[in-house]
Design an enzyme around this catalytic site. Structure first.
Site, mmCIF file in Angstrom:
data_model
loop_
_atom_site.group_PDB
_atom_site.id
_atom_site.type_symbol
_atom_site.label_atom_id
_atom_site.label_comp_id
_atom_site.label_asym_id
_atom_site.label_seq_id
_atom_site.Cartn_x
_atom_site.Cartn_y
_atom_site.Cartn_z
ATOM 1 N N SER A 33 0.855 -1.185 0.000
ATOM 2 C CA SER A 33 0.000 0.000 0.000
ATOM 3 C C SER A 33 0.890 1.235 0.000
ATOM 4 O O SER A 33 2.038 1.183 0.460
ATOM 5 C CB SER A 33 -0.892 0.008 1.245
ATOM 6 O OG SER A 33 -1.552 1.253 1.394
ATOM 7 N N TYR A 70 -1.481 -0.543 10.440
ATOM 8 C CA TYR A 70 -1.539 -1.048 9.068
ATOM 9 C C TYR A 70 -0.271 -0.635 8.319
ATOM 10 O O TYR A 70 0.338 -1.444 7.609
ATOM 11 C CB TYR A 70 -2.780 -0.482 8.381
ATOM 12 C CG TYR A 70 -3.037 -1.014 6.988
ATOM 13 C CD1 TYR A 70 -3.394 -2.346 6.779
ATOM 14 C CD2 TYR A 70 -2.955 -0.175 5.881
ATOM 15 C CE1 TYR A 70 -3.652 -2.826 5.509
ATOM 16 C CE2 TYR A 70 -3.213 -0.648 4.610
ATOM 17 C CZ TYR A 70 -3.562 -1.972 4.426
ATOM 18 O OH TYR A 70 -3.813 -2.444 3.156
#
Length: 319
Positions: free
Chosen positions: A172, A184
């Site tokens: 990501s 995350y």
């Protein structure tokens, strides 16, 4: 003049690499028929879309689902038309026995051209400032997003080396910065470094490693549900409640929910990159699939001092 040669050589190589890639991209793309690909996290999101796309292209697809009897897995089988080239299997990447069972299933149903690709797509996301989340949550995220990908990779490396296949990892742009979801970001930054090491080590075996770096596709993947400030507050420890008030938690929840609501709904843009990573004669090491402003943020993070990036992110958080 000759003293400058060591400096000019890396620059020349940097200029020639894109040309070499363009030449290779003129080669014929991979023939999918008779090649197997295993994808994790196919219950929904990118994994679900990719399984259907690869099936349509002619690959033999092993679609790992956390809930093989759930709505997502049943829909996947229905959309694939019940064809034998797409098999749904239970695969919880945090369980070694699930990974072993997946490998045994793949080995017993390998098509004639063998095992071509592993796509480490399974992942989870949540929101919360560092002290808001208990240690158990950090352990769970590391196990799914990081160790889960490593677990499946180690299991399938012998097959990938044998057939000179591809490994695709879902990262990501959040690997470069964080806006309220540091847990995350942490796992994605770690998987990037794992991939960097693996990519170099696998070159001698003819195995190529690719990283997919999506921007905000929250509305497409549903990886992160909208947040309830009341629920966040109820789960805070007494120590954290003494530091933060409900109004602050509500502001943070509203901020993160606004980011989620801006996410793209076109997950096929990311799937296009995943397919290219699996089929191109010259796949990229990294595929960044993001909006221009997201790419600009990554560029600022890469080129400017940390103090500048901190100022930019602090401003964003304050708004």
């Amino acid at each position: 003049m000759w003293a400058a040669a060591p400096l000019l050589l890396p620059l020349l190589l940097l200029l020639l690499l894109p040309l070499a890639r363009l030449c290779r991209r003129g080669e014929a793309r991979l023939e999918p028929a008779g090649r197997a690909v295993l994808i994790t996290g196919c219950d929904s999101g990118f994994g679900h879309l990719l399984a259907l796309r690869l099936h349509r292209l002619g690959f033999t697809v092993f679609a790992g689902c956390l809930c093989p009897g759930g709505d997502g897995a049943r829909r996947l089988q229905r959309e694939a038309g019940g064809a034998g080239r797409l098999r749904v299997l239970r695969l919880d990447v945090t369980r070694a026995r699930d990974v072993r069972a997946a490998k045994e299933l793949v080995l017993s149903h390998l098509p004639e051209r063998g095992f071509w690709g592993l796509v480490n797509n399974a992942g989870i996301s949540t929101f919360g400032e560092t002290g808001w989340l208990p240690m158990e949550t950090y352990e769970k995220f590391a196990d799914v997003n990081l160790l889960g990908s490593i677990r499946t990779t180690l299991a399938f490396l012998p097959l990938l080396r044998k057939y000179k296949g591809r490994i695709v990892f879902m990262s990501s742009i959040i690997a470069y910065f964080t806006l309220g979801n540091g847990i995350y970001s942490m796992t994605k930054a770690a998987i990037e470094k794992f991939c960097d090491a693996l990519r170099l080590e696998m070159k001698k075996f003819g195995v190529q490693v690719c990283i997919i770096q999506p921007g905000n596709y929250a509305r497409s993947t549903k990886i992160q549900p909208l947040l309830s400030a009341e629920e966040i507050w109820s789960e805070l420890s007494e120590e954290e409640k003494a530091v933060y008030n409900k109004e602050y938690v509500q502001e943070r929840a509203n901020f993160f929910n606004s980011i989620l609501s801006e996410g793209s709904t076109n997950g096929n843009e990311v799937v296009d990159a995943m397919v290219d990573a699996l089929t191109s004669p010259a796949p990229k090491a990294r595929y960044m699939v993001a909006k221009l402003k997201e790419k600009a943020l990554v560029l600022v993070c890469a080129l400017f001092p940390t103090a500048v990036m901190d100022s930019v992110l602090s401003y964003a958080l304050s708004k």
